[in-house]
Motif scaffolding. Structure first.
Motif, PDB file in Angstrom:
ATOM      1  N   GLU A  26      66.080 -44.834 -43.839  1.00 27.66           N
ATOM      2  CA  GLU A  26      67.367 -44.712 -43.150  1.00 27.66           C
ATOM      3  C   GLU A  26      68.175 -43.540 -43.694  1.00 27.66           C
ATOM      4  OE1 GLU A  26      68.031 -46.200 -40.452  1.00 27.66           O
ATOM      5  OE2 GLU A  26      66.264 -47.484 -40.534  1.00 27.66           O
ATOM      6  N   GLU A  27      68.046 -43.287 -44.972  1.00 26.85           N
ATOM      7  CA  GLU A  27      68.746 -42.162 -45.575  1.00 26.85           C
ATOM      8  C   GLU A  27      68.241 -40.858 -44.963  1.00 26.85           C
ATOM      9  OE1 GLU A  27      68.860 -43.202 -49.769  1.00 26.85           O
ATOM     10  OE2 GLU A  27      69.612 -41.182 -50.166  1.00 26.85           O
ATOM     11  N   THR A  59      69.598 -40.380 -41.468  1.00 27.34           N
ATOM     12  CA  THR A  59      70.975 -39.868 -41.484  1.00 27.34           C
ATOM     13  C   THR A  59      70.973 -38.377 -41.795  1.00 27.34           C
ATOM     14  OG1 THR A  59      71.657 -42.007 -42.360  1.00 27.34           O
ATOM     15  CG2 THR A  59      73.271 -40.231 -42.463  1.00 27.34           C
ATOM     16  N   GLU A  60      70.177 -37.996 -42.789  1.00 29.41           N
ATOM     17  CA  GLU A  60      70.139 -36.571 -43.158  1.00 29.41           C
ATOM     18  C   GLU A  60      69.682 -35.715 -41.986  1.00 29.41           C
ATOM     19  OE1 GLU A  60      67.637 -36.686 -46.585  1.00 29.41           O
ATOM     20  OE2 GLU A  60      69.278 -37.455 -47.845  1.00 29.41           O
ATOM     21  N   LEU A  79      74.519 -43.953 -45.069  1.00 31.64           N
ATOM     22  CA  LEU A  79      75.172 -43.442 -43.856  1.00 31.64           C
ATOM     23  C   LEU A  79      76.033 -42.208 -44.133  1.00 31.64           C
ATOM     24  CD1 LEU A  79      76.135 -46.799 -42.115  1.00 31.64           C
ATOM     25  CD2 LEU A  79      74.264 -45.249 -41.552  1.00 31.64           C
ATOM     26  N   LYS A  80      76.128 -41.828 -45.407  1.00 27.73           N
ATOM     27  CA  LYS A  80      76.851 -40.611 -45.821  1.00 27.73           C
ATOM     28  C   LYS A  80      78.304 -40.577 -45.348  1.00 27.73           C
ATOM     29  CE  LYS A  80      72.694 -39.079 -47.051  1.00 27.73           C
ATOM     30  NZ  LYS A  80      72.233 -39.328 -48.423  1.00 27.73           N
ATOM     31  N   CYS A  81      78.951 -41.704 -45.355  1.00 26.33           N
ATOM     32  CA  CYS A  81      80.388 -41.735 -45.060  1.00 26.33           C
ATOM     33  C   CYS A  81      81.126 -41.357 -46.341  1.00 26.33           C
ATOM     34  CB  CYS A  81      80.860 -43.142 -44.685  1.00 26.33           C
ATOM     35  SG  CYS A  81      79.988 -43.879 -43.325  1.00 26.33           S
ATOM     36  N   VAL A 117      76.295 -40.376 -37.023  1.00 28.40           N
ATOM     37  CA  VAL A 117      75.125 -40.942 -37.711  1.00 28.40           C
ATOM     38  C   VAL A 117      74.612 -42.225 -37.059  1.00 28.40           C
ATOM     39  CG1 VAL A 117      75.665 -39.945 -39.964  1.00 28.40           C
ATOM     40  CG2 VAL A 117      76.643 -42.157 -39.340  1.00 28.40           C
ATOM     41  N   TRP A 118      75.365 -42.756 -36.137  1.00 29.05           N
ATOM     42  CA  TRP A 118      74.934 -44.004 -35.510  1.00 29.05           C
ATOM     43  C   TRP A 118      74.161 -43.752 -34.208  1.00 29.05           C
ATOM     44  CZ3 TRP A 118      79.701 -41.873 -35.395  1.00 29.05           C
ATOM     45  CH2 TRP A 118      80.295 -41.679 -34.148  1.00 29.05           C
ATOM     46  N   ARG A 159      69.371 -42.980 -33.686  1.00 26.03           N
ATOM     47  CA  ARG A 159      68.630 -43.185 -34.940  1.00 26.03           C
ATOM     48  C   ARG A 159      67.161 -43.530 -34.675  1.00 26.03           C
ATOM     49  NH1 ARG A 159      71.910 -43.335 -39.496  1.00 26.03           N
ATOM     50  NH2 ARG A 159      70.153 -44.091 -40.724  1.00 26.03           N
TER      51      ARG A 159
END
Ligand code: ATP
Ligand code: MG
Length: 590
Positions: free
Chosen positions: A511-512, A515-516, A413-415, A485-486, A489
């Protein structure tokens, strides 16, 4: 903080070994303390010694149990014995008519104005009183210690604590001198034959399952097994007694605990069995053993039939049960007295299962196709169920779940996300009146559920009264989210598929990418402030066999409605992804 070993790495390392013997040796290397962990424990013991000496002149802090007995596992608890004998003698003589003379002599320094000894007479004080005093010293004077709790009602009363920086849980006991002896005995056995450690580590089963025997009882069972091989791998306790050498016998609580101080006096074993075959034999022997009908005696190195045993002095006092393992020194103590019938049956069932697996080619031969083989196959869920104590398993499982959460928040999720281990119990968000939202529970797949991973609806708060701090495990993450990011999707996922971008097998890789793509659509750049920030906290479930992990999310102040949206997204996303991530780790190379 102790080093976490990811299940993936474990499986990988074991599958690469050449044979089962090599796997078992590898297991020890992967689980034993690093030099750093050993040093840290040593430093902690020194710290405790310094602080306690201030209050209890002449006392000694002596480590025992798995920190020093040769069966150390990353992050195992720190068992300490506070020896107050000298302090007692000192106090008694200081109180006597010649007290002032003692002070001037070589005796410990008691000039300290605030000597706690003025408040208590160690000769007449009850165990709970001394424990409370020990707890008070821990709470007030040992830096970095929290969650201090006296447990006077245990068979061996202790004060429990947690050391914040290292995350270590520990116990201090004040009347457990026998444990020092049996710790030394276990050490001696590991020195006597190098097969002892790998065999015990393999049987403690790092891949988990349900709780059966505590570590001490399981270790004794392994030692007994090694005493009974032909020719024996280990001498019996009675034979060790013969080799004890000159000097006064070591009598503790009335039991003779004399044995050689080091293994140099022992004849090396002539037994040449391999680790691989010893493990298989262990399962074979105990799969058919009549645990309820006899008493396992390490002193004699044989199973004593009940009728004659009951006539002995120790026999009359020993609490018989479904599983009878006599302590090697405290002969009237059954170390497995708490094992109920169901557990005894399960233990036996596991052994039979293990024995069966050990006869198969998947145990004995390395897979040339990269499939699970040897120990890995043995330990995969339900094959056999674990022989080890719940705590190890829970710790191991909790570690896996936390590693998955870190990976999902940070990499998928890249947080931005900072981990914090083991926050103090007293500083829970709810206790400060803030809002706290448990979102889900994830449950380990049990064999009876066909290996499926259940995600159950939230139950009420997990902490129940009287729950021991040793059952606590917690981890928290301070997180910031910089992009939406949510949102959307599913649409992005569809687009990716439509564009024909390569479809990786693993859900988290998809999923990655999702997000990207969302971050790209938002123009890559980050705002000066994150969209929202929050703290996530994971805790282990409450009961002994409870393998649930509860996740709590607390928004930082003034987060507004965005947090609610993100929270709802996580509610669906995290449990599903944790399940996949951990499930994949468990069945890698199946
Ligand atoms: P771990 O903490 O990794 O589970 P451990 O050997 O330290 O392993 P503990 O339960 O912490 O296990 O116990 C510490 C020590 O106390 C043991 O090593 C043993 O010396 C002693 N001990 C534990 N359980 C018993 C028991 N049932 N009877 C006698 N002594 C015990
Ligand atoms: Mg311990």
């Amino acid at each position: 903080q102790h080093e976490q070993l990811s299940p993936e790495k474990l499986v990988q390392a074991l599958c690469q070994a050449d044979d089962v013997d090599a796997q078992m040796l590898q297991l020890v290397q992967l689980f034993e303390f690093s030099e750093r962990e050993r040093r840290l424990r040593h430093l902690l013991v020194t710290l405790f010694q310094e602080v306690f000496s201030e209050f209890f002149p002449g006392c000694a802090i002596l480590p025992f149990g798995s920190s020093v007995n040769g069966f150390d596992i990353h992050g195992c608890d720190l068992d300490l014995f506070l020896d107050l004998e000298k302090t007692k003698t000192f106090q008694a003589s200081a109180k006597g008519p010649q007290g002032s003379q003692v002070n001037e002599g070589a005796g410990p320094d008691s000039d300290s104005e605030d000597s706690i000894l003025s408040d208590i007479d160690l000769a007449t004080a009850t165990v709970p009183e001394v424990l409370e005093l020990v707890a008070a010293v821990l709470r007030k004077c040992v830096p970095g210690v929290h969650s201090v709790q006296a447990v006077p009602s245990a068979r061996r009363p202790v004060v429990k604590f947690c050391h914040k920086d290292s995350g270590l849980l520990g116990d201090i006991s004040i009347n457990n001198r026998l444990a020092l002896c049996n710790t030394r005995f276990l050490q001696l056995c590991t020195e006597a034959d190098e097969r002892v450690r790998p065999l015990v580590y393999a049987l403690r089963n790092p891949f988990g399952g349900g709780p059966l025997l505590n570590n001490y009882a399981l270790t004794l069972l392994v030692l007994f097994f090694l005493q009974t091989r032909s020719p024996p791998v280990l001498p019996t306790v009675a034979q060790l007694w013969e080799l004890k050498g000159e000097g006064d016998p070591t009598i503790v609580d009335g039991w003779d605990c004399s044995f050689p101080q080091d293994a140099s006096r022992l004849e090396p074993s002539t037994n040449t069995e391999s680790l691989c075959s010893l493990l298989a034999e262990f399962f074979h022997v105990f799969g058919d053993h009549d645990f309820a009908g006899c008493v396992i005696s390490l002193r004699e190195g044989r199973a004593l039939p009940l009728p004659s045993f009951l006539l002995s002095e120790a026999g009359a006092k020993l609490k018989l049960g479904h599983f009878n393992v006599q302590d090697p020194f405290e002969l009237s103590h059954n170390v497995a007295a708490n094992v109920n019938e169901k557990t005894a049956v399960r233990f036996q069932h596991c052994c039979r299962h293990g024995a069966k697996h050990c006869r198969s080619l998947q145990y004995q031969r390395k897979s040339s196709k990269g499939k699970a083989w040897g120990l890995v196959r043995l330990f995969q869920p339900g094959v056999p169920e674990q022989l080890c104590q719940a705590r190890d398993f829970r710790r191991c499982w909790f570690g896996k779940v936390c590693a998955a959460i870190t990976f999902l928040l940070k990499d998928v999720l890249k947080c931005s996300c900072t981990e914090r281990a083991g926050e103090p119990l007293g500083q829970r968000p709810t206790e400060q009146g803030e809002e706290e939202q448990p979102i889900t529970e994830s449950k380990h797949p049990r064999s009876e559920e066909g290996g499926s991973f259940a995600v159950s609806p939230p139950r009420k708060r997990l902490r129940t009264e009287g729950q021991a701090p040793e059952e606590e495990g917690s981890m928290s993450w301070a997180c910031a989210v910089w992009h939406h990011v949510w949102m959307g999707r599913r649409r992005v996922r569809r687009q990716l598929r439509h564009l024909g971008s390569p479809q990786p097998d693993e859900a988290q890789e998809v999923e990655e990418k999702v997000t990207e793509a969302i971050i790209q659509q938002e123009g890559d750049s980050r705002g000066a402030e994150p969209l929202l920030s929050f703290t996530a906290c994971a805790r282990v479930g409450g009961g002994q066999e409870d393998t649930r992990t509860l996740l709590y999310f607390t928004p930082d102040p003034q987060q507004g409605p965005l947090f609610q949206d993100f929270y709802h997204f996580l509610q669906g996303f995290l449990p599903r992804m944790v399940e996949r991530y951990v499930g994949r780790a468990m069945s890698l190379s199946e």
